[in-house]
Design a protein around this motif. Structure first.
Motif: not given
Ligand SMILES: [Fe+2]
Length: 508
Positions: A375, A427-428
């Motif tokens: 992130d 990752h999304h």
């Protein structure tokens, strides 16, 4: 006071004079005089005692070869190194015939000059009266001896170039580099057995990092404590060791296993600190190692140590940078009590999933390293949006959705592996193609990103958010089961459930 060697440079080109002078002064322990023509050079040689002279082949007035002959008739023991722009076999033979000890080629290279200087001064200091220049280079020299000397010079030059060429590459793999040093050392000396040992600082002992001609068992198990054996003593003293005849060796009891009575051990040193030893033993032709080979090995090891130092520096800088980024993520998350240590927990979940899925060691290491950075792109999004307590507007949500791309831009200069970059960028993504930023579907999404997605969602669901309270562990597991095959990869969810004592067939 340390003895200084006096060196004369005769060259009409001021740039060459200055460059050579600079190089010689950097080598150290020398005093340098420079002149621009042969006449002045010769009158200086008549007045002062020099230890070494560099003479340019092409000089105005008296040319270099003429000056060389005059110098040799005045003092046959003064080694003269000719400087030549375009070396040909003919001119090399001529200079050697006329008594030159060696020649160097333009453009000048530090390494080449350092090697020549050490060879000449070392030989003069080491065996007075037997300097190379008196043994050869005279009218009486046979053509056989001359050609042998010339062959050896050509071999030496090509070795020096191969040392230069095979080092200093940008992508530095230290293990492959150790292998290369060992190969070059074997090539230079014709040794049957070569090993490179590096100090393990914790255990205070040397271990073999690369070897040729040694039994694999020995390579894997050899441990030499500091101060023990030949390598351990060379490491402790920091001084190179050339043993020509075992009888004269201070360490002769150690060498029973070897065929010949000659070996060389060279310490690897960075900034005065010795951290390894290069050993060569058993020449293939059964002869003894000599000073020339020892000097070539010294040159090799010096160049190698410089490269290793650069790679250590690079590694330190790189690790510092990664630490800084990971620290930034921690700081960012700590600002909001809802996200504190989120990336750390996500990484832990992801590692357990990866192990359950029998991922490779490399993949597991990539998660360990890049999971903490997944992130990082949120650094580019305003706190007000990240910490908002009620629902996000469509615009704000679009902003949040940019964090994987911002993240990828931040880590781009670090040159991470593609699967590590995918953890940050993808990752999304969702198994059904409804995710962001690329809308990838199914196995188009890199495996580690699919693993991160499950770990990330589980941790998000089980943490309080400003706009909702945390789900229980069981509720989160039920949600993962419900979304397996749509949002998430079924295989990854199964692995997650397996490590958490559940499976897809069990009802929540
Ligand atoms: Fe994210």
């Amino acid at each position: 006071m340390e003895e200084k060697y006096r060196i004369l440079i005769v060259d009409d080109d001021q740039d060459v004079r200055e460059t050579l002078r600079e190089i010689l002064l950097r080598i150290g322990r020398v005093q340098v005089d420079c002149v621009g023509d042969g006449e002045t050079g010769f009158s200086l040689i008549q007045k002062r005692d020099f230890d070494l002279a560099f003479i340019d082949m092409r000089l105005p007035g008296m040319d270099g070869l003429k000056l060389l002959k005059l110098v040799k008739s005045h003092d046959s023991r003064l080694p003269v190194v000719m400087i030549t722009g375009f070396p040909s076999v003919d001119s090399a033979i001529q200079t050697m015939k006329d008594g030159a000890a060696d020649f160097i080629t333009k453009p000048l290279r530090f390494q080449q000059i350092e090697h020549v200087v050490e060879k000449q001064l070392f030989q003069r200091a080491g065996s007075p009266g037997e300097a190379l220049t008196t043994a050869v280079g005279t009218e009486e020299e046979t053509s056989g001896a001359l050609s042998a000397r010339l062959n050896s010079k050509i071999k030496e030059l090509s070795i020096l170039y191969s040392i230069s060429d095979s080092m200093g590459t940008a992508d530095f793999d230290v293990d492959r580099f150790y292998e290369r040093i060992v190969d070059l050392a074997s090539m230079i000396t014709g040794a049957e057995r070569t090993s490179l040992m590096i100090l393990d600082r914790e255990a205070n002992e040397l271990r073999i990092k690369a070897a040729r001609g040694l039994n694999e068992k020995i390579v894997g198990s050899a441990r030499v404590p500091l101060g023990h054996g030949v390598a351990g003593r060379v490491l402790k003293s920091g001084r190179p060791l050339l043993v020509k005849n075992k009888e004269f060796s201070p360490f002769r009891t150690q060498r029973k296993a070897y065929k010949t009575e000659s070996y060389v051990s060279i310490p690897l040193t960075i900034k005065g600190e010795t951290f390894g030893v290069l050993n060569v033993t058993d020449k293939t032709d059964g002869s003894q190692f000599d000073e020339g080979e020892t000097l070539l090995l010294l040159t090799l090891v010096r160049k190698a140590a410089l490269n290793i130092e650069n790679s250590f520096l690079y590694e330190t800088l790189y690790n510092n940078l990664i630490d800084t980024l990971q620290c930034l993520v921690t700081t960012l998350e700590a600002k909001d009590r809802h996200t504190q240590r989120h990336s750390e927990r996500v990484t832990d979940h992801a590692l357990r999933i990866a192990k359950a899925m029998s991922c490779s060691r490399e993949e597991i290491e990539s998660i360990r390293f890049a999971g903490l950075l997944h992130d990082i792109g949120k650094i580019g999004i305003h706190d007000v949006v990240l910490q908002k307590s009620d629902g996000l507007t469509e615009d704000e949500f679009s902003l949040v959705r940019t964090h994987p791309i911002i993240g990828q831009n931040i880590i781009r200069p670090l040159g991470l592996l593609p699967m590590e970059t995918a953890i940050v960028r993808n990752h999304h993504e969702r198994w059904d193609g409804q995710g962001y930023p690329d809308g990838l579907t199914g196995e188009e999404i890199p495996l580690l990103a699919r693993i991160l997605a499950v770990a990330d969602s589980f941790d998000a669901m089980t943490s309080d958010r400003p706009y909702r309270s945390a789900k229980t562990q069981q509720e989160a597991i039920d949600e993962l089961k419900r979304c397996a095959g749509s949002q998430f990869d079924r295989g990854v969810v199964e692995a997650f459930l397996h490590v958490n004592g559940s499976d897809l067939s069990k009802d929540g």
